[in-house]
Write an enzyme that holds these catalytic residues in place. Structure first.
Site, PDB file in Angstrom:
ATOM      1  N   ASP A 190      -0.966  -3.278   8.316  1.00  0.00           N
ATOM      2  CA  ASP A 190      -1.128  -3.969   7.044  1.00  0.00           C
ATOM      3  C   ASP A 190      -0.029  -3.525   6.084  1.00  0.00           C
ATOM      4  O   ASP A 190       0.310  -2.336   6.025  1.00  0.00           O
ATOM      5  CB  ASP A 190      -2.516  -3.608   6.476  1.00  0.00           C
ATOM      6  N   GLU A 221       2.832  -6.589   9.412  1.00  0.00           N
ATOM      7  CA  GLU A 221       2.600  -7.623   8.420  1.00  0.00           C
ATOM      8  C   GLU A 221       3.712  -7.572   7.382  1.00  0.00           C
ATOM      9  O   GLU A 221       3.740  -6.687   6.524  1.00  0.00           O
ATOM     10  CB  GLU A 221       1.242  -7.447   7.738  1.00  0.00           C
TER      11      GLU A 221
HETATM   12  C1  LM2 Z   1      -1.664  -7.150   2.114  1.00  0.00           C
HETATM   13  N1  LM2 Z   1      -0.449  -7.331   2.428  1.00  0.00           N
HETATM   14  O1  LM2 Z   1       0.496  -6.502   2.473  1.00  0.00           O
HETATM   15  C2  LM2 Z   1      -2.571  -8.305   2.169  1.00  0.00           C
HETATM   16  O2  LM2 Z   1      -1.848  -9.467   2.343  1.00  0.00           O
HETATM   17  C3  LM2 Z   1      -3.394  -8.356   0.912  1.00  0.00           C
HETATM   18  O3  LM2 Z   1      -4.271  -9.419   0.979  1.00  0.00           O
HETATM   19  C4  LM2 Z   1      -4.132  -7.032   0.755  1.00  0.00           C
HETATM   20  O4  LM2 Z   1      -4.897  -7.134  -0.432  1.00  0.00           O
HETATM   21  C5  LM2 Z   1      -3.090  -5.960   0.631  1.00  0.00           C
HETATM   22  N2  LM2 Z   1      -2.142  -6.003   1.687  1.00  0.00           N
HETATM   23  C6  LM2 Z   1      -3.693  -4.565   0.604  1.00  0.00           C
HETATM   24  O5  LM2 Z   1      -4.150  -4.187   1.861  1.00  0.00           O
HETATM   25  C7  LM2 Z   1      -6.294  -7.349  -0.266  1.00  0.00           C
HETATM   26  C8  LM2 Z   1      -6.727  -8.417  -1.257  1.00  0.00           C
HETATM   27  C9  LM2 Z   1      -6.583  -7.919  -2.685  1.00  0.00           C
HETATM   28  C10 LM2 Z   1      -7.346  -6.625  -2.858  1.00  0.00           C
HETATM   29  C11 LM2 Z   1      -6.774  -5.615  -1.839  1.00  0.00           C
HETATM   30  C12 LM2 Z   1      -7.463  -4.273  -1.902  1.00  0.00           C
HETATM   31  O6  LM2 Z   1      -5.930  -9.591  -1.055  1.00  0.00           O
HETATM   32  O7  LM2 Z   1      -7.123  -8.908  -3.581  1.00  0.00           O
HETATM   33  O8  LM2 Z   1      -7.199  -6.156  -4.168  1.00  0.00           O
HETATM   34  O9  LM2 Z   1      -6.946  -6.116  -0.512  1.00  0.00           O
HETATM   35  O10 LM2 Z   1      -8.839  -4.396  -1.668  1.00  0.00           O
HETATM   36  C13 LM2 Z   1      -8.385  -5.795  -4.870  1.00  0.00           C
HETATM   37  C14 LM2 Z   1      -8.578  -6.653  -6.116  1.00  0.00           C
HETATM   38  C15 LM2 Z   1      -7.405  -6.419  -7.079  1.00  0.00           C
HETATM   39  C16 LM2 Z   1      -7.267  -4.925  -7.425  1.00  0.00           C
HETATM   40  C17 LM2 Z   1      -7.177  -4.134  -6.109  1.00  0.00           C
HETATM   41  C18 LM2 Z   1      -7.123  -2.615  -6.353  1.00  0.00           C
HETATM   42  O11 LM2 Z   1      -8.637  -8.030  -5.716  1.00  0.00           O
HETATM   43  O12 LM2 Z   1      -7.640  -7.149  -8.260  1.00  0.00           O
HETATM   44  O13 LM2 Z   1      -6.078  -4.734  -8.181  1.00  0.00           O
HETATM   45  O14 LM2 Z   1      -8.321  -4.418  -5.274  1.00  0.00           O
HETATM   46  O15 LM2 Z   1      -8.260  -2.134  -6.989  1.00  0.00           O
HETATM   47  C19 LM2 Z   1      -6.230  -4.224  -9.507  1.00  0.00           C
END
Ligand code: LM2
Ligand code: CA
Length: 461
Positions: A190, A221
């Protein structure tokens, strides 16, 4: 090195997104092995955050690691081992989605899925253990033109590990080696784009050989949509790379029939074929995360089937099939019970799945095309036909594929196939397809059928 999936030449993996280990073990035995799937990408198996604040138990809580203990929403270590062994026994390998760029988001603390207390603001991850010195300084990823910013800063506020540190490299390699000891055959990495290729190389060099010999498969990725400084080819020496431009291009090609000839566009900088991990959609972009875009997903079943079947029939890259659950909100986790544990995957009499699981990998034009790709591996594309409603092509003298977008085609097309009465793979031989002595295929597709037919050598009626 790092490109061998260790599955006896099979060509297709499936991402069973958010499935429990017990369900995956069953699926290996009852379906995947029979269809010729090489393996399964599983959701991150390590301890992760339990998010309740913004949304109750979103899928993305698993992208915030708390430790490398194998206890996640999908199950515990004993269940994980049982899955790896049972799948392997029937020739299906497990590929782990590994989250090693970062730990949890800043501002988050509490207890992870294995019971570890953590506090990201204090950089406290006692079970690994990681502490302040193992992380980069806090700055936001906000300049994709600058590799230093992309790789050393905090992606969406996630506490960013410093993989240049020998200690951090060892902890990550230990995690990989633990999984290799259990019998996994490879890893999705990731957020590879957010780590330095040199650091990844050092970590991968520390990994053991898988049993049977050779390095595990690594696929990186790297979201490269010609929109920043970081390019997929920086990762060619480290394994395969995700080719996100293919997702855009195949959706466009299905929506604009007549253009599929150019679906692999090296002018766009798309990855060379022997390094490309190819897919129509993934768990991120099907819900507008991770690059997003105008894509085909299970929500548009007819076009989606054509896109995936075409991808499996075509001669580009190593293919991954997506298997989803239904969702309304982009945050929504898997179908769950009252306590938020993931629901079992149930199988209906017609082979489809229940309890909210989509199981695209079981849709006939998808699941049955796995055998096609396995059979034609290594052959060239030939006899390309592309007119009006119909796209068709052959693969060497081993296979022939045709689809009709509007669902009707009645024509004779040249192929490289030996003559005979063949089984249509898509319909499990309910349809028969005749090839005459000069290789001309009778293509008949009706509106009330799947818009796709496929035949391979040796599978006669
Ligand atoms: C990736 N690519 O390098 C993925 O495409 C992406 O979807 C992942 O994010 C990211 N790596 C981290 O592994 C996903 C998701 C985010 C989410 C993160 C962490 O798409 O929306 O972020 O996982 O769970 C969430 C919240 C965001 C917040 C973050 C940190 O949506 O608003 O940021 O947690 O607390 C302040
Ligand atoms: Ca980083």
């Amino acid at each position: 090195e790092y490109t061998d999936p260790h599955c006896n030449g099979k060509q297709v993996i499936v991402h069973l997104f958010e499935w429990k280990w017990t369900d995956i073990a069953n699926e290996c035995e009852r379906y995947l092995s029979h269809k010729g799937y090489c393996g399964v990408q599983v959701s991150p198996p390590n301890e992760h955050t339990i998010i309740t604040k913004e949304y109750p138990r979103p899928w993305w809580e698993r992208y915030q690691p708390v430790s490398y203990i194998l206890h996640s929403r999908s199950g515990n270590e004993a269940q994980f081992k049982d899955m790896v062994q049972r799948c392997k026994a029937v020739g299906v390998r497990i590929y782990v989605d590994s989250v090693v760029n970062h730990m949890a988001g800043m501002g988050r603390q509490g207890t992870g899925t294995a019971g570890t207390h953590f506090d990201s603001d204090a950089y406290s991850y006692p079970t690994v253990p990681y502490s302040r010195e193992h992380f980069h300084d806090d700055c936001p990823v906000n300049n994709y033109g600058d590799p230093n910013n992309v790789r050393n800063c905090y992606l969406v506020g996630l506490s960013d590990l410093d993989q240049s540190k020998e200690y951090v490299r060892n902890k990550i390699a230990d995690y990989y080696n633990h999984l290799i000891d259990i019998g996994v055959a490879g890893f999705r990495i990731d957020a590879s784009k957010h780590m330095w290729p040199n650091d990844l190389e050092a970590i991968q060099a520390k990994t053991k050989n898988v049993d049977g010999g050779g390095k595990a498969l690594f696929y990186h990725e790297v979201i490269d949509q010609n929109d920043g400084a970081i390019k997929v080819n920086e990762y060619y020496d480290l394994g395969l790379v995700t080719e996100f431009r293919y997702c855009q291009k195949i959706a466009w090609g299905i929506n604009n029939f007549g253009q599929l000839n150019g679906v692999v566009d090296y002018g766009w900088g798309m990855s060379k074929s022997d390094r490309a991990l190819v897919f129509v959609d993934n768990h991120d972009n099907q819900r507008g995360h991770g690059g997003g875009g105008n894509l085909l997903t299970h929500k548009n079943p007819r076009n989606y089937k054509m896109a995936v079947a075409f991808t499996l029939a075509y001669n580009y890259g190593f293919t991954r099939v997506m298997s989803s659950y239904g969702f309304q909100s982009t945050d929504q986790g898997p179908p769950h019970n009252a306590d938020y544990s993931a629901k079992d995957v149930t199988i209906n009499a017609d082979g489809s799945c229940g309890n909210g699981w989509m199981c695209e990998h079981r849709w006939n034009p998808i699941g049955n095309m796995v055998a096609f790709r396995n059979k034609v591996a290594g052959t060239d594309l030939n006899n390309w036909y592309d007119q009006g409603d119909v796209v068709a092509f052959g693969r060497g003298n081993k296979g022939f594929f045709a689809m009709a977008k509007q669902g009707h085609a009645q024509l004779q097309l040249q192929s490289g196939m030996p003559g005979g009465s063949y089984c249509d793979l898509v319909t499990d031989c309910k349809k028969k397809i005749n090839v005459d002595g000069s290789g001309r295929v009778s293509v008949n597709i009706d509106n009330n059928e799947e818009p796709i037919i496929a035949i391979v050598v040796d599978v006669f009626t």
